[in-house]
Design an enzyme around this catalytic site. Sequence first.
Site, PDB file in Angstrom:
ATOM      1  N   ASP A  36      55.789  67.145  60.222  1.00 42.25           N
ATOM      2  CA  ASP A  36      56.480  66.019  60.858  1.00 42.25           C
ATOM      3  C   ASP A  36      55.474  65.116  61.543  1.00 42.25           C
ATOM      4  O   ASP A  36      55.681  64.688  62.679  1.00 42.25           O
ATOM      5  CB  ASP A  36      57.511  66.556  61.864  1.00 42.25           C
ATOM      6  CG  ASP A  36      58.487  65.466  62.313  1.00 42.25           C
ATOM      7  OD1 ASP A  36      59.126  65.647  63.362  1.00 42.25           O
ATOM      8  OD2 ASP A  36      58.588  64.434  61.625  1.00 42.25           O
TER       9      ASP A  36
ATOM     10  N   VAL B  37      61.838  68.122  77.107  1.00 47.70           N
ATOM     11  CA  VAL B  37      60.505  68.476  77.592  1.00 47.70           C
ATOM     12  C   VAL B  37      60.376  68.023  79.034  1.00 47.70           C
ATOM     13  O   VAL B  37      60.676  66.884  79.367  1.00 47.70           O
ATOM     14  CB  VAL B  37      59.406  67.795  76.750  1.00 47.70           C
ATOM     15  CG1 VAL B  37      58.044  68.236  77.212  1.00 47.70           C
ATOM     16  CG2 VAL B  37      59.598  68.124  75.282  1.00 47.70           C
TER      17      VAL B  37
ATOM     18  N   GLY C 121      63.688  66.210  69.136  1.00 49.28           N
ATOM     19  CA  GLY C 121      64.756  66.617  68.224  1.00 49.28           C
ATOM     20  C   GLY C 121      65.315  67.969  68.600  1.00 49.28           C
ATOM     21  O   GLY C 121      66.491  68.240  68.402  1.00 49.28           O
ATOM     22  N   MET C 122      64.499  68.807  69.160  1.00 49.57           N
ATOM     23  CA  MET C 122      64.933  70.172  69.392  1.00 49.57           C
ATOM     24  C   MET C 122      65.250  70.475  70.840  1.00 49.57           C
ATOM     25  O   MET C 122      65.815  71.500  71.133  1.00 49.57           O
ATOM     26  CB  MET C 122      63.836  71.136  68.941  1.00 49.57           C
ATOM     27  CG  MET C 122      63.774  71.245  67.461  1.00 49.57           C
ATOM     28  SD  MET C 122      64.549  72.742  66.925  1.00 49.57           S
ATOM     29  CE  MET C 122      63.229  73.899  67.149  1.00 49.57           C
TER      30      MET C 122
END
Lengths: 193, 906
Positions: B212, B100, B96-97
């Site tokens: 989360d 990776v 979501g951010m």
Amino acid sequence: MTDTTNNPGDKPDAKRPDEEKLALDHLISLFYEKLRRRASFFRRKNPSATLNSTALVNEALMRLKRSPQLASMTEEHFKNLTDNVMENILVDAARRRGAKKRGGWGEQVMMNPDEIVSGRRQFGLELLTHEVGLDVLEKVNPRQADIVRGRVFRGMTVKELGAKHGISDTTVEREWRAARAWLEARNRPKRKE
Amino acid sequence: MDSPRWQRIQELFEAALTLPENEWNEFLIARCEADADLMDIVSAMLQANKRESPLLDSSLDRIAFEILINDEDHEIEPPAKDFGSYQTVRPLGKGGMGEVWLAKRKDAENLVAVKFLVHAELSPARRQLFAQEIRTLAKLKHPNIARFYDAGILDTSSVAEGTPWYAMEYVDGEPLNGNCEERQTVLERLHLFQTVCEAVMYAHGQQIVHGDLKPANILVEANGTVKLLDFGIARELRQGDEGSEPAQSGLQFLSSDYASPESIRDGEVGISTDVFSLGVILYEMLCGQLPFPGTSDSADEVDKDATNNPPEEPSLAVARRARSDAGSVPKDGKRSFGARIARSKWGELDSLCLKALRADPAERYPSVEAFLRDIDHFLHNEPLDAHPGSLRYRSLKFAQRNRKAVLSTATALVLLIGIVGMFMVRLTEERNKAVAEAARAERIQHFTLTLFQGNDSVPEMADKLSVLTLVNRGAMEAKALDQNPKDQADLYQTLGMMYQKLGRLDKADALIQAALNEREALPGSNVPSVAESRMTLALLRSGENKPVEAEKMAQAAIASIEAHRAGNEKLLANAYAALGNILVEAGQYSQGAEQLKQAKDLQLRQNDSASDLSETLAALAVAYLYMEKYDDSDSLSQQALALDRRIYGAGDPHIGDCLQNLAETEELRGHYSKAETYEREALKVAEDWYGKIHPETADKMATLAGTLVYEEKLPEANQLLKGALSIQETAYGKESPEIAYVLNNLNMVADKQQHWEDAIAYDRRTIAIYRSAFGVQDYRVGVATANLGSVYFDMKQFPQAEKLFREALQILANERSEGSIDVAIVHVKLGRALLYQRRYQEAERNTRPGYEVLLKQTSPQTSYILAAQEDLIAIYEALKRPKDSQKVKDEQSNSKIALAGGRHTP
């Protein structure tokens, strides 16, 4: 196009106190996150879920009302701001991605049209070229440009656009058709006969 | 282009469209008047009009997706190839951010995962959140949480200058729900889940809430290790705050499938949020589907209000699925969900799971620890079919002390125990001697100290890690001892025994197996060590309810030890003791006693087996108890008591257990005041050792209270019971079946004091607890219903009592045969209720069969027999059948007269 160090959609000459700017920053973030979230749902193959910008705007308006920093802003001004936010976010993103690629988007332009069609859609490139076109169109027929923007970036319906500009549905359709064709045509390499 | 031109273009375009396509060219040539550009443009527009426009015709969602999220695979480039001391290798995924990437350190081969925050410039909120993510992650040091290493911002050498990043432990594994279906039993899944809970619990201990939790964030490595990732929106709990406002209102990263209703609605995140998410995860692990399916994006549409929409019980979901799968051919090696768990246990699992999923956070487990505890209880109460016949309510407690009697004194075990401090065994002089003698103890001691301190040399870490985590780590690190197979085998054995004590029979099994294999493979004669492993395995099998296998393994091990007798007396004695325990557990009391006696004899002769001897004596006492040789049992308990006082000191819980055993026999003889004395002493020991507010103490309080009730010392009994209840409610929860025993007794007391309202209330509560914990058809519900009936009977409301007794019979009929005691007792009760309503024939039809069953019991519930006899006499008199009446009178005078309570408990 506006520089994102100011608030996207802002009139270039407006000055804003810092607090307001910060609050607006957050607002922009809000839109960005919403957009992203919706976009990620697209991956889940949810074709019927379309973005309802009206709902988004209303939600944002509500938050706006809660934040003291933006209390002085009029709804109209707010609308101006928010009308173009989506578009600007996407354009910025496309730009940055283009910058990351070797040589930017420039290399891609030379690609064979068949490749473009059969390969993955180069949305970033498309968007940027259309933006240029829209800028041109805006100078010639701002209403028509707004119709395109409204339809593509704000999810407005024909009726809504008609109401906004005080024209009939048929007129909206006609103007859209022509603008769309023109924008597309600009993109394709010219055919030499 | 100017306005008129644009007009012109459009006009031509529109006009051409009214014509058929093959006329376009001609039309344009005619109208464009040699303006080649004009012609080009309009032609192109006409073509474009026919085609689909990739972007302009797409929805905003699609456009956003393509631009913000999607990447052409062949063109993926990392934000930076080379930064800090790292080099990117390949992409791992998008979150979501951010993105990776797999990277490696330039100067070494270590692989790390690096997270870049993309589009940092577009959203100031993101930058803040990212920074917080880093701060959070840096605080968490736990073997099951991906470790944080490093962080920074890309500098001018990268195109994506200004992008923040951080590096963390690279976890190569599958998400938690990835392979559940294929390979794992319910128990395995529960153990996995427990590990997850422990990690979350640790984070909570650091004042950090994950926020989360979902299977995608929980990876399982190839070796089975669980790792939690992505504390992306972890919140720091401020002092005294249960929840906290999200950092930026409006930023909702929560995946709605696993998020709690209050966090979706208000953005509030706290401990109970994590509890909820864990509940969803458990639910999915148990039955393969989500409890609240069909979530959508908007908060308005998500309705997780369980009062309107409670999720389906996992057991039902599984059953439904099994039915629908029934037609299909099972794949090889695929184990069904419901296998291996008894039907009655599914009820417990159901309530366990659903409690975490309540809509109101106040109704959920208050903490992950409470959740874990319940799971532990579930796992430990694996139903051993109660020893046939009698004493169910006490014998479980009685037996439990000895059930896990382990082949003891690997000295390393002692050390581990000593360090961890969980088992309160004091090092005595004897033990110290044994420790000093064992050559390998030193190395093992070093090992465990390292284990204790962890790689970070932060000793206090051990406090925050549970024992189980320590042992898990031990198991991992033991693998590194491949160079020293002997030591490694010893460690495996030790750790396996630890796991057994902690109830992780599957892990114990694996480790002991491994120890066994290694020991068998060692050169030279290893009979003792091989035998030790074999015996431990045998005990494990016994614990897994496989008595036949257990016995066989034990016998084989003994045979091998006997053949190599020299100098192995200690081991042999332990082996006999283990076999003895196995046999007793299997219900073969006298054979078991034989073995235990043999062990005892050997151990009496040895100098250094005092603690082993103590265990053996206690086990033998239990065996005699089951054989109803109360005097012999007492004698042994006294011996064990004396011995324990010597070894462990006066206040040790071992003493308490001995006292309890002694009390038990006294009670069975009906010597309640003697029983009371012992129990008071046992209670004092517990209070001193565990503290006044501790479940163990509560247990002793309840036991003492039970005896006081028989002695009609009701006020004190009541007080003790209420105290015990309060402690247990806090420890186990208000609806936990653990408190049922106490509730039962409170009910009995209230009944005797004729506080009918109280009695009824207690009974109803008990029934409710049993219902929700074990299912509405569980025999315990039946027994409790009968008890409620007895209250109404005592209130002389016979029709109501009758109704309840009949209900009880119906419930009991599900799981109990007609020949069982519980059914017989209820028949007698029902008979009595009918008798008092003067329905003699019906009464006889119930009392008679009940009575006959009771007569056959070896350890008769004599009060019921007496009651039945009285009733029958009265019935026959009323029916004018003097001969039958006389027969019963004769039987009556032959009966043993022993007092037992008027109530029976499950």
